[in-house]
Each structure stands twice: as C-alpha cells, then as structure tokens.
Design an enzyme around this catalytic site. Structure first.
Site, mmCIF file in Angstrom:
data_model
loop_
_atom_site.group_PDB
_atom_site.id
_atom_site.type_symbol
_atom_site.label_atom_id
_atom_site.label_comp_id
_atom_site.label_asym_id
_atom_site.label_seq_id
_atom_site.Cartn_x
_atom_site.Cartn_y
_atom_site.Cartn_z
ATOM 1 C CG HIS A 108 45.506 44.736 33.430
ATOM 2 N ND1 HIS A 108 45.291 44.673 31.917
ATOM 3 C CD2 HIS A 108 45.791 46.306 33.388
ATOM 4 C CE1 HIS A 108 46.137 45.770 31.386
ATOM 5 N NE2 HIS A 108 46.238 46.765 32.133
ATOM 6 C CD GLU B 95 44.315 41.433 31.119
ATOM 7 O OE1 GLU B 95 44.199 42.688 30.972
ATOM 8 O OE2 GLU B 95 45.281 40.994 30.570
ATOM 9 C CG ASN C 131 46.327 19.973 65.976
ATOM 10 O OD1 ASN C 131 46.623 19.042 65.620
ATOM 11 N ND2 ASN C 131 45.804 20.220 66.932
#
Length: 693
Positions: free
Chosen positions: A46, A68, A431
């Site tokens: 919102h 929303e 990694n």
C-alpha cells in the site's frame, strides 16, 4: 507539481520497502498463516502504491495496486497463501526492483508493463490457475533489446571537451597516438565494475586515459550497462592496447581506432566542444575473446549520462547523534576561543595555559572523530537482507535443499565499505550453494541432513568487522586443486610438492582459476574469487579460507571499520617515518640479535613458543642502513592465523591519522596503502601489512 526534489527520498524508501517485502515473503513461505506477516506485506504494498502514484510512476503504481488487492483478500481470509502465490509475489518484487533501477539511472520507470506478471496476479485473485509467465528474455525481448541498444557505449558518439582536446593535441605533438576505445563486458559478469577497474589498471603502463564514458565514478558505482568507452594517449600501437584489455577475464570484446583531432567548421551558436573524427573511414580494429573478424554492431549515441538523475548516497542519522555532534562543535569553538585568548595575553603562565587548551582540544577532536564515525556507520543488514531470497532462489534452481542462517545483522560498517562489500559476499554465497552444498543423494549417503546449511555471521573484532561465510558441504578438495594447478601450468610439480594446503587453497584466488568440470550460470566460470579478493583488499581488508574435505568450508573476511581515519603506530626507518595500522599489531618486542634463528634460510624468532618470521623493512623499502644495534625493535603484526615481525629503528608512538590517497603516482607499490600528513607538515607513508604476510 514538481516532485523531482523528492526523488532521492523515494529511491531510499522504496529500497527499504523492497528489502522488507523480500524478508516478509520468505517468512510467509515458511508460515503461510501468520497474520502479522500478511498485514506487514499489505501495508508495504500500500505504501509503495501511494509513493509511486505521487511520483507519477503509473506502471509501478499499477503493479503494487494489484499486489495490494491480492493481500487484501489474503488477510480477510478469502484466499489462502499457496506456493504458487509466493512465486508470483517474488516475480512482482523482481519487477519492482527493475523499475527502481531504471528510476535510479534515468528518473524514469521505463516502458515494461509486466503484463504476464499482472495477468498471473489477477488469475490468482479470481481463483484461477495462473499461467506461468514466459521467461523474461522472451517476454520482454523487444523491450530489453531496445534498452540495451539505447545504452550501448560507442566512443565515436562521445563529444570531447575543450581541455581534453588540448591535452590530446599536446600528447600528439610529443609523438604519441590518440585512441578511442569501447570495451564490452560479458553479460554474465557478477562484478562488472571490478572488471572495468582491472581494464584501467592494465592500461596504466601504456599511457594516460584522458576521458571515460560513463565517468570513472559512475563506472565504480556500476552505473553502466555492459560496455564503456575511453580515450587514451599512448606511444604503443593500438593492437598492444587491445591485447592488454583482453587479458582481463570476462571482457567480451574491445574495439578501437586512432582519432584525428581535425576541427569541423562551427556555427556561431555551437558550443566550444569538438566531435572526435576517425583518422580514416576504415573499420575500427576489433578484438573479441572468440577472435571475431567483424566489429561489434554499435550505433552512435549521445553520452548516456544525459538525463540521469543526481542521486546522492545518503545515511539516515538518529537525531541524538546529531545533537552530540552539535555539542562537540560548540566545545570546539569554545576551545578555539580559549587558545586565541591565551595567545593574546602577556601572562607568565601563558605557555602552560596553551598546553592545557591544546590537551582540551585534542580530547574534543577525538570525541568528534568518534561521533562522526558513528554517523557514517550503517548496519550490515542493509547488504545481507537480500541474501535469504537469493539462497531460496538458488535452492530451487540447483534443485538442492539449503537454508541460510544469519547472525550479527546489526553489526555496523562505514557506509563506504557497505556500498562495496555486497557483490563479493554474494559471489561467495553463490559459490557455497553451487560448489559447497552437495546433492541430496550424496548428503544422505554421508549421513548428513538432506538440507544443507549456509551460515553468514558478522561481528566486530577490535577496529575490524569480521564476516564469516561457512557451509556444511563438501569442502575444498586440496589434491584436486593441486593437480588442476599443475595441469594448467600455474605451478610446477616441484612447487606443488613444497606447498602446504593453505598455499594450494590460495591458488583459487588466482585470475581465471577454477576446478569446475562444467560451467554454470551460478558459479564455476573461473572468474570471481580473484575479483572478490581484489575488491576486499581494495577496501583495506583481507580474506582467508579454512576447509575440511567432506565437512565444509569457511571464508573469513576482515574489514576496517572506517576508511578515512585510523589509529596507527608511528615508527622510523632511518630518516623516514612510517605508519602501521594499530588494528594489525599484536605486540611490540625487544629482541636480542642472538635470538634470531634460521628456518629454511629465513630469519625467525621464537616468542612464547610461537615461531614468527621477521621482515626487515629496511631491505624491502630500500632504506639505507646506518648502524646495527645489538637489540632489534620488532613489531609483531597479525592477519588471521598468520604472524610476522617487522624490524623498525625507533618507535614514535600511537597517533590518530587521516588517510590520504597516493593517487596514480605510486599505485604500483602494493606495500603502501596511502599516506598521512603529520602535525609538523611532514608526510608519512602508511604500510599495508596485508601484503607482507
């Protein structure tokens, strides 16, 4: 209404909301019925909708409005949180990140409507099975191609300024050549700014770069796409310069030609700026990693800084910290007035009063420094908050179960360090996920839990912050690294036999060194760890690795709290003064010459049952020897589990110093990290002990 003045605030607050949303949606995935989390997601969406609407970003407003709506249904109990919904929401957050990137770079949200994502959101809202969005590369192909074409660098489109043309002409008059170059970085490169830095580094011996486009600061901040242009004056042939550029890993291509500075007739109203003109109409020299025979297709364009909003790096400061700063400045003024008053008086005890005022002034400046440091400090949370989402995505992509556990997110670092440490940490985590964590089958076979664990711990240690990334995965196969290094010709068999495990592991930080059998788009390209090390050492830090085959690996990063002001031990060598950062010093010892022993032809001393190699700084820094004392002053320095003793002539004492850059004049000397100006105006060099250990 002109809202451009609020752009910086909008960008900062949007970043905070997106970081919060990523964290909350991850929590929601683990606990779909948590009403507090659902409410927080609804409120953040919102807020973003309102902010985007105020700034006039309609596409961003529409996407957050639909988010929303969905969470309004979820929190009212009309819709359940499903795995499908979580995936769609993460796609929404990625789209919002793209909007924010465009806004940061151009002040405009771009033209991508993200219709596939909005369609999926609305399908879920209607209770339908959402059709998966097509891969971004296909869905937005035309948009992305247009964006890439519009941001493709081309040295021929750059307009040189008057002073740059003058500098180039002076160099040409001295028999030098003037070249324009465009460099293309591989699009899978993780740390493209670091690659660009290495390009400039490689060009230093050949001449002087008088212009880059985008500018150096923008390149350092990664405010460029995958290419950049530069102009250099050099005595070397252009082919030699192109070869130097292509020696840098992950550089896709380099194109360039000699530039003539013939002036074109100008209309009276034209600016005093000249376009660059090629020496001939021939095609420019082009080099690629694949040795392509034709130049990359590049169209002239205007300098891509045009229209870019000025977004300053900012730090939010608690009002209490500002109050402390204000009080200290008030005391500073009082101390200054006291010194002026005493110096104007004719009292007999004026000298004593001045000394007292100077001591008072010293106390205030120390407090002022500490207070300013606190203002500059930012929690590391702003960097690491995006990593749980990244590990979650990698888990799905690699089809491995893994969890990221983080501690110490409230540990604070200087804002300058914070801005630079994110990419190296991201690469180490990727990694660990790709190479560290084993497959489900192998983990079960080894008696490990099916889900792998990756840990990121941050904590303060003296004047440093330590960040550890560890995993319970496979660990590093030292013998495999050793054999790969011999196979690649990095080391000989004789060298390999004389190297301990730690020295072998350090080979992983060599450029283009990888033991990966296959290349993936996650890691294992043989590029990255060398750049990670370069980046961390550039911040005044260091990195080391501990590993045990079958048990896991730990990457330990040490970083200075601040880059501007440090506590240092001032020492002398002959007539020269040097500074050694206090954070690296363990002890100071007086050692009789008779206590020096030799191990493998090198001088060592034994202190409290520890054998420590000694380094004679005079020899390394080429300082003339005056006389040999019977006792040596040895400063014991430490980095991780490594120690060494630095032999100095005299100790001056501890001092707070301001670090000044050496610029380009001494940038090849890795022994020095900078310089400082002492109280008497003399310059002292600051030793970088990382290079000595």
């Amino acid at each position: 209404m002109d809202v451009s003045q609020y752009l910086e605030i909008f960008i900062d607050e949007t970043k905070e909301h997106l970081e919060s949303l990523n964290t909350r949606v991850l929590e929601l995935e683990k606990d779909p019925n948590n009403s507090d989390t659902i409410n927080e997601i609804f409120r953040a969406a919102h807020s973003l909708k309102g902010m985007a609407g105020t700034m006039g970003y309609k596409r961003m407003q529409r996407l957050t409005h639909d988010m929303e709506n969905v969470f309004s249904e979820v929190r009212s109990g009309k819709m359940a949180v499903s795995a499908e919904l979580v995936d769609i929401v993460f796609q929404c957050l990625d789209a919002l990140e793209e909007y924010l990137t465009c806004i940061t770079e151009t002040a405009d949200e771009g033209t991508n409507d993200n219709e596939p994502i909005i369609s999926r959101l609305n399908a879920v809202l209607k209770g339908e099975t959402a059709v998966p969005a097509a891969p971004k590369e296909k869905t937005n192909a035309s948009t992305e191609e247009k964006k890439e074409a519009s941001q493709q660098a081309d040295f021929r489109a750059v307009v040189l300024k008057d002073f740059e043309i003058t500098a180039a002409k002076e160099a040409i008059n001295k028999g030098m050549n003037f070249y324009g170059l465009t460099v293309q970085v591989e699009e899978n490169c993780i740390l493209k700014s670091a690659r660009a830095f290495l390009v400039f580094k490689n060009l230093e011996p050949f001449g002087e770069v008088i212009r880059s486009e985008p500018g150096i600061q923008d390149i350092e901040d990664e405010k460029f796409e995958w290419s950049f242009s530069l102009f250099i004056v050099s005595k070397e042939p252009i082919q030699k310069i192109l070869d130097a550029i292509l020696n840098v890993s992950e550089i896709k291509s380099a194109v360039g030609e000699e530039i003539s500075l013939e002036e074109k007739p100008e209309a009276p109203e034209e600016k005093l700026e000249k376009e660059v003109v090629p020496v001939s109409e021939e095609k420019p020299v082009t080099e690629t990693k694949e040795q392509a025979t034709k130049p990359a297709a590049q169209k002239p364009q205007q300098a891509n800084n045009n229209g870019k909003p000025v977004v300053n790096r900012s730090v939010r400061v608690d009002i209490d910290k500002l109050d402390v700063l204000m009080n200290l400045v008030s005391e500073l003024i009082t101390a200054k007035n006291g010194i002026v008053s005493v110096s104007d008086s004719d009292k007999d005890d004026a000298a004593q009063q001045i000394r007292e005022q100077v001591e008072y002034l010293e106390s205030i400046t120390t407090s002022l420094h500490e207070s300013v440091m606190k203002v500059r400090m930012v929690p590391i949370e702003s960097v690491v908050s995006r990593f749980p989402r990244m590990v979650r995505d990698l888990s799905k992509k690699l089809d491995k179960k893994m969890e990221l556990y983080m501690t110490g997110e409230d540990t604070e670092l200087d804002r300058t360090v914070i801005d630079e440490i994110g990419d190296p940490l991201m690469h180490i985590l990727r990694n660990s996920a790709d190479h560290g964590i084993e497959s489900k089958e192998l983990r079960l076979e080894r008696g490990k839990p099916e889900a792998g664990s990756i840990y990121l711990d941050a904590y303060q240690d003296g004047n440093n912050v330590v960040i550890e990334v560890r995993d319970d995965g496979n660990g590093i196969d030292v013998e495999r690294v050793r054999n790969k290094a011999i196979e690649k010709g990095t080391i000989t068999k004789e060298q390999a036999n004389n190297m301990d495990d730690k020295a072998i592991i350090d080979l992983l930080f060599r450029p283009s060194f990888s033991t990966a059998e296959k290349i993936s788009d996650v890691s294992g390209r043989g590029v990255g760890l060398d750049v990670v090390k370069t980046k961390i050492e550039g911040l005044g830090g260091d990195i080391e690795v501990h590993t045990e085959l079958g048990e896991g690996s730990t990457f330990i990063i040490r970083l200075p709290l601040t880059l501007a002001i440090i506590q240092a031990l001032m020492v002398t060598l002959g007539d020269e003064k040097y500074a050694i950062p206090l954070s690296t010093i363990q002890t100071i010892e007086d050692i009789p010459i008779s206590d020096i022993k030799y191990v493998r032809g090198k001088e060592v001393i034994s202190i409290r049952e520890n054998v420590i190699p000694i380094i004679r700084l005079r020899e390394i820094l080429d300082v003339t020897e005056t006389h040999e004392s019977q006792d040596l002053i040895v400063v014991i320095i430490q980095k991780g589990d490594k120690k060494a003793g630095l032999v100095v002539d005299q100790l001056i004492g501890q001092q707070e110093i301001v670090i000044k850059s050496l610029g380009k004049h001494l940038n090849n000397n890795k022994l020095l990290s900078g310089a400082t100006i002492l109280g008497d105006g003399e310059v002292a060099l600051i030793l970088d002990v990382n290079t000595l250990l």
